[in-house]
Motif scaffolding. Structure first.
Motif, short mmCIF file in Angstrom:
data_model
loop_
_atom_site.label_atom_id
_atom_site.label_comp_id
_atom_site.label_asym_id
_atom_site.label_seq_id
_atom_site.Cartn_x
_atom_site.Cartn_y
_atom_site.Cartn_z
N GLU A 125 -64.27 4.64 23.63
CA GLU A 125 -65.30 3.62 23.39
C GLU A 125 -64.69 2.32 22.85
OE1 GLU A 125 -67.88 5.74 20.80
OE2 GLU A 125 -69.11 6.51 22.43
N VAL A 126 -63.65 2.44 22.02
CA VAL A 126 -62.99 1.24 21.49
C VAL A 126 -62.27 0.51 22.61
CG1 VAL A 126 -61.14 0.44 19.96
CG2 VAL A 126 -62.77 2.13 19.15
N ILE A 127 -61.63 1.26 23.51
CA ILE A 127 -60.95 0.62 24.64
C ILE A 127 -61.97 -0.09 25.52
CG2 ILE A 127 -59.65 1.12 26.75
CD1 ILE A 127 -58.27 3.37 25.14
N ALA A 128 -63.17 0.51 25.66
CA ALA A 128 -64.23 -0.10 26.47
C ALA A 128 -64.82 -1.34 25.79
CB ALA A 128 -65.33 0.91 26.75
N GLY A 129 -64.60 -1.52 24.49
CA GLY A 129 -65.07 -2.73 23.82
C GLY A 129 -66.02 -2.50 22.66
N LYS A 130 -66.34 -1.26 22.33
CA LYS A 130 -67.25 -1.00 21.22
C LYS A 130 -66.51 -1.17 19.89
CE LYS A 130 -70.68 2.27 19.61
NZ LYS A 130 -71.31 3.56 19.81
N ARG A 131 -67.17 -1.74 18.91
CA ARG A 131 -66.57 -1.98 17.59
C ARG A 131 -67.41 -1.32 16.50
NH1 ARG A 131 -62.80 -2.73 20.23
NH2 ARG A 131 -61.94 -4.70 20.87
N ILE A 132 -66.84 -1.20 15.31
CA ILE A 132 -67.56 -0.66 14.16
C ILE A 132 -68.56 -1.72 13.70
CG2 ILE A 132 -67.36 0.04 11.76
CD1 ILE A 132 -64.70 1.27 12.40
N LYS A 133 -69.81 -1.31 13.54
CA LYS A 133 -70.86 -2.24 13.13
C LYS A 133 -71.04 -2.19 11.63
CE LYS A 133 -73.58 -1.70 17.33
NZ LYS A 133 -74.85 -1.23 17.87
N VAL A 134 -71.08 -3.35 11.01
CA VAL A 134 -71.41 -3.47 9.60
C VAL A 134 -72.54 -4.49 9.52
CG1 VAL A 134 -70.58 -4.07 7.30
CG2 VAL A 134 -69.03 -3.00 8.93
#
Length: 162
Positions: A125-134
């Motif tokens: 998911e990180v490679i696909a572009g998803k990031r940790i949301k704060v």
């Protein structure tokens, strides 16, 4: 002949403190983890191979600052109480220097903001572009609205108005 070696004892009532602050068990503090999440979370999830770290540094929990040997161990960690407690602790904004100055009397009190936390995404998911949301949770009481007050205060306010 000498005496048998005797185990050295710690002071009574002091053992929990000594175990807590040992250097070898020391983890990153909440403000350091918060900084990592905001600035370099993708970099920590996609680390280069390091043979010195567990799992060759490929399985890292950003919230707990901990390495795991494989993906199943990390996914099991996400379901534990330790990880859930850390997420709960990270929901409040970290303690800052400005807040300490306000506590010392240099400024007015500002309540720490609450945030929503989610478990980190997988490597794919990180490679696909998803990031940790704060994301910050909006406060329930706005500046225009008055918080609910007691009956005695309301009566005093009504008397002052008339």
């Amino acid at each position: 002949m000498g005496m048998v070696q005797k185990r050295k004892k710690m002071h009574y009532g002091d053992t929990h403190l000594q175990r807590r602050w040992r250097v070898r068990n020391r983890r990153r503090d909440l403000d350091q983890i918060d900084d990592d999440m905001r600035t370099r979370s993708a970099e920590l999830i996609n680390q280069n191979v390091d043979l010195e770290k567990p799992g060759f540094a490929q399985f890292y929990c950003v919230h707990c600052a901990k390495y795991f040997i494989d993906d199943t161990a990390m996914q099991a960690h996400f379901r534990t109480k330790v990880h859930k407690r850390r997420l709960k602790a990270l929901e409040t904004e970290p303690y800052t220097i400005e807040e300490s100055e306000r506590a010392a009397g240099r400024g007015s009190f500002v309540k720490a903001k609450k945030r929503t936390m989610e478990t980190q995404p997988t490597k794919e998911e990180v490679i696909a572009g998803k990031r940790i949301k704060v994301e910050e949770i909006p406060s329930t009481v706005d500046a225009d609205d008055k918080p609910s007050t007691s009956k005695a205060k309301r009566k005093r306010e009504e008397k002052m108005e008339t």
